[in-house]
Scaffold this active site. Structure first.
Site, PDB file in Angstrom:
ATOM      1  N   LYS A  16       0.825  -1.218   0.000  1.00  0.00           N
ATOM      2  CA  LYS A  16       0.000   0.000   0.000  1.00  0.00           C
ATOM      3  C   LYS A  16       0.860   1.270   0.000  1.00  0.00           C
ATOM      4  CE  LYS A  16      -2.385  -0.970   3.786  1.00  0.00           C
ATOM      5  NZ  LYS A  16      -1.810  -2.259   4.223  1.00  0.00           N
ATOM      6  N   ARG A  91      -9.632   0.807   9.048  1.00  0.00           N
ATOM      7  CA  ARG A  91      -9.209  -0.538   9.449  1.00  0.00           C
ATOM      8  C   ARG A  91     -10.252  -1.239  10.309  1.00  0.00           C
ATOM      9  NH1 ARG A  91      -3.299   0.577   9.014  1.00  0.00           N
ATOM     10  NH2 ARG A  91      -2.117  -1.332   9.296  1.00  0.00           N
ATOM     11  N   ARG A 130      11.540  -5.920   4.966  1.00  0.00           N
ATOM     12  CA  ARG A 130      11.401  -4.491   5.209  1.00  0.00           C
ATOM     13  C   ARG A 130      11.955  -4.136   6.585  1.00  0.00           C
ATOM     14  NH1 ARG A 130       5.424  -2.027   4.653  1.00  0.00           N
ATOM     15  NH2 ARG A 130       5.119  -2.680   6.805  1.00  0.00           N
ATOM     16  N   ARG A 136      11.460  -0.236  11.498  1.00  0.00           N
ATOM     17  CA  ARG A 136      10.127  -0.370  12.108  1.00  0.00           C
ATOM     18  C   ARG A 136      10.137  -1.565  13.052  1.00  0.00           C
ATOM     19  NH1 ARG A 136       5.033   0.381   8.152  1.00  0.00           N
ATOM     20  NH2 ARG A 136       4.135  -0.786   9.887  1.00  0.00           N
ATOM     21  N   ARG A 148      -0.523  -8.843  13.768  1.00  0.00           N
ATOM     22  CA  ARG A 148      -1.088  -7.855  12.836  1.00  0.00           C
ATOM     23  C   ARG A 148      -1.981  -8.536  11.806  1.00  0.00           C
ATOM     24  NH1 ARG A 148       4.211  -5.237  11.000  1.00  0.00           N
ATOM     25  NH2 ARG A 148       2.986  -3.866   9.650  1.00  0.00           N
TER      26      ARG A 148
HETATM   27  P1  AMP Z   1       0.763   0.657   8.853  1.00  0.00           P
HETATM   28  O1  AMP Z   1       1.952   1.509   8.588  1.00  0.00           O
HETATM   29  O2  AMP Z   1      -0.461   1.098   8.104  1.00  0.00           O
HETATM   30  O3  AMP Z   1       1.044  -0.806   8.676  1.00  0.00           O
HETATM   31  O4  AMP Z   1       0.406   0.842  10.401  1.00  0.00           O
HETATM   32  C1  AMP Z   1       1.299   0.460  11.421  1.00  0.00           C
HETATM   33  C2  AMP Z   1       0.562   0.339  12.744  1.00  0.00           C
HETATM   34  O5  AMP Z   1      -0.040   1.603  13.076  1.00  0.00           O
HETATM   35  C3  AMP Z   1      -0.597  -0.645  12.747  1.00  0.00           C
HETATM   36  O6  AMP Z   1      -0.184  -1.972  13.017  1.00  0.00           O
HETATM   37  C4  AMP Z   1      -1.461  -0.083  13.872  1.00  0.00           C
HETATM   38  O7  AMP Z   1      -0.942  -0.400  15.136  1.00  0.00           O
HETATM   39  C5  AMP Z   1      -1.315   1.414  13.675  1.00  0.00           C
HETATM   40  N1  AMP Z   1      -2.347   1.942  12.731  1.00  0.00           N
HETATM   41  C6  AMP Z   1      -2.142   2.452  11.481  1.00  0.00           C
HETATM   42  N2  AMP Z   1      -3.302   2.813  10.919  1.00  0.00           N
HETATM   43  C7  AMP Z   1      -4.271   2.514  11.819  1.00  0.00           C
HETATM   44  C8  AMP Z   1      -5.693   2.623  11.814  1.00  0.00           C
HETATM   45  N3  AMP Z   1      -6.358   3.117  10.750  1.00  0.00           N
HETATM   46  N4  AMP Z   1      -6.362   2.216  12.917  1.00  0.00           N
HETATM   47  C9  AMP Z   1      -5.719   1.727  13.992  1.00  0.00           C
HETATM   48  N5  AMP Z   1      -4.389   1.578  14.062  1.00  0.00           N
HETATM   49  C10 AMP Z   1      -3.665   1.965  12.984  1.00  0.00           C
END
Ligand code: AMP
Length: 198
Positions: A16, A91, A130, A136, A148
């Site tokens: 994404k 989400r 990654r 991260r 996750r």
């Molecule tokens: P991402 O970079 O989108 O994979 O997000 C990394 C982490 O941030 C996720 O595993 C969640 O802990 C948190 N996070 C990101 N977007 C959301 C969302 N829309 N709702 C809740 N937690 C989020």
């Protein structure tokens, strides 16, 4: 002018972020990644960032009201945007409902949801790779990665039905080269833009 609002949907590691960067450049959309926004808050050591870190490090979702609040203020900040690309949001069902309401206030709606389809084996490999370079913490620990995925399956995947019912959902093969996947995404977007313009 008609806005074009796109959701890039898919599990962690489906590409994404990579594809969003290319799409916002091509289509002039505003990129809203809740993951990136949360990581910025963490880097700046804000109270919101410190709270969010506890959830992110465990592979859990940050509470709905926190991310919905962030998206709400971003939408307010970009009054003249020709459209938004939502990456990693919504989400949960509550987030999807809140997004519909926020967009309705701006007299607009979601035009298309593109789902990047990738096998779980490939996802784990991508995330671990990654993690070696991204710094991260949630990408380096296999237990957190699996958590996750569980959260994705239980809370995020079900919201696809909402967009399927509205005939706004389209799956795209998310394996192959970055350019191949980008071309498939662009094809779907161009088709939808054409349909909306006619
Ligand atoms: P991402 O970079 O989108 O994979 O997000 C990394 C982490 O941030 C996720 O595993 C969640 O802990 C948190 N996070 C990101 N977007 C959301 C969302 N829309 N709702 C809740 N937690 C989020």
């Amino acid at each position: 002018m008609l806005m074009f609002n796109l959701i890039l949907f898919g599990p962690p590691g489906s590409g994404k972020g990579t594809q969003s960067e290319k799409l916002v450049e091509k289509y002039g959309l505003v990129h809203l990644s809740t993951g990136n926004l949360l990581r910025e808050e963490i880097a700046n050591r804000t109270p919101l960032g410190l709270e969010a870190k506890n959830f992110i490090d465990k592979g859990q979702l940050v509470p709905d009201e926190v991310v919905i609040g962030m998206i709400g203020s971003c939408l307010d900040h970009h009054k003249k945007a020709s459209g938004f690309l939502f990456d990693g949001f919504p989400r949960t069902t509550a987030q999807a409902q809140a997004l519909d309401k926020l967009l309705a206030l701006k007299k607009t709606e979601i035009a298309l949801v593109l789902f990047l389809e990738v096998s779980e084996e490939e996802l784990v490999n991508r995330l671990l790779n990654r993690g070696k370079t991204s710094g991260r913490s949630d990408d380096t620990n296999e237990t957190v990665i699996h958590q996750r995925f569980t959260v994705y399956k239980n809370e995020t995947a079900p919201i696809a039905d909402h967009y399927k019912k509205l005939k706004k959902f389209q799956a795209i093969k998310g394996e192959g080269s970055v350019e191949e996947i980008f071309a498939s995404l662009c094809q779907a977007i161009d088709k939808r833009m054409k349909a909306l313009a006619s």
